[in-house]
Design an enzyme around this catalytic site. Sequence first.
Site, PDB file in Angstrom:
ATOM      1  N   ILE A 269     -58.987  62.780  -9.504  1.00 63.78           N
ATOM      2  CA  ILE A 269     -58.980  62.740 -10.975  1.00 63.78           C
ATOM      3  C   ILE A 269     -60.295  63.380 -11.402  1.00 63.78           C
ATOM      4  CG2 ILE A 269     -58.546  61.354 -13.023  1.00 63.78           C
ATOM      5  CD1 ILE A 269     -57.364  59.224 -11.367  1.00 63.78           C
ATOM      6  N   HIS A 270     -60.347  64.696 -11.133  1.00 60.51           N
ATOM      7  CA  HIS A 270     -61.594  65.448 -11.233  1.00 60.51           C
ATOM      8  C   HIS A 270     -62.423  65.096 -12.480  1.00 60.51           C
ATOM      9  CE1 HIS A 270     -59.856  68.219  -8.208  1.00 60.51           C
ATOM     10  NE2 HIS A 270     -58.790  68.273  -8.963  1.00 60.51           N
ATOM     11  N   ASP A 271     -61.815  65.280 -13.632  1.00 58.54           N
ATOM     12  CA  ASP A 271     -62.570  65.226 -14.886  1.00 58.54           C
ATOM     13  C   ASP A 271     -63.123  63.842 -15.198  1.00 58.54           C
ATOM     14  OD1 ASP A 271     -60.172  67.516 -16.333  1.00 58.54           O
ATOM     15  OD2 ASP A 271     -62.011  67.907 -15.206  1.00 58.54           O
TER      16      ASP A 271
END
Length: 342
Positions: A269-271
């Site tokens: 969930i990069h961001d």
Amino acid sequence: MKKIPVIIDCDPGHDDMMALVLAYGSNKLDIRAVTTVAGNNTIENTTRNALNVLNYIGAKDVPVAKGFQDPIVRTHKAVMERMAAARRETMTEEQRKEQSKITGALAHGVTGLDGFSFPENNPKQIEPIRAVEMMAKVLRESQEKVTIIPTGPLTNVGLLIRAFPDLLPKIERISLMGGTSEFVLTRPFMEFNTLVDPEATKIVFESGVPITMYGYDVTYRVLCGVDTIDRMEALGNQTGKMAAALLRFFMERHNKNLKQLHLKDVTPIHDACAVAGVIDPSLVTESRMLHVDIETSGQYFDGATICDYAGCLGLPANVEVVYNMDTPRFLDMLVESAGNCL
Ligand code: RIB
Ligand code: CA
């Protein structure tokens, strides 16, 4: 405790959605504005997606300002074609078809946020000024310094730095999702956000503003599994159900399109990592101050983040590069924040 003033600059995008849920539901951030940029999808779609997510989770008063379709120098279309061409030889026919519809579709679907249908007739509208003007307005009017959290390509932030250099002292820090130091996804040093607008990325990294970089080194370590998605769905509120549906889609796309990573039923969930580090810096368990330069006229790929992790260039460190975070606490924060939304 006083909330931290932030601007979130995003290209929703499934993980951008989770970043917005975390930012709003944490109750620790004062979201002065959300601005949009083309990246995962067109500016029309990323802006519509941002409006839909914010309205749906209850963040009805957060102003949204729209960015531009193209990077500062290049065109979105040209960058996407070059990116697709670099991967074409490893794509299946089905992936090529999906990719050809709109870039980012492989991960986020043709709408940029496939996997959940938001209600029609969303009353939330964009502000009458453009993203970079909104950023400048927020900085100019703020009594205190503001943290900028870019979770997409850096076009708006690069324009802000070039157009309003007098406002740089009002920026507390740029906590961005982007780049990569040692983790290789498809090519060394390549990460989507920094590749879309190499010139903007270079402007940001050379600005002198304090930067914390949450790149693939940490975002492919801090992974979300089915158990966390199930916890989100079990919250019983509309945000939990929406987030769970979208994360399941995002996970399935990773299972299908990033087989080389041998990830199964987990998703980055990069961001959200870039938001979590602003909410609670103690979540960062490993980071290094490094000199990071941006390739803008390379043979392989422009926008690559050249991180001098061996210290061999003898140049001053300009970026805090994050390598690891406390995953259980991060995931708990995601679930708790979703539970605080509608
Ligand atoms: O490389 C990952 C980044 O690109 C994330 O921000 C994702 O949303 C896409 O924008
Ligand atoms: Ca993004």
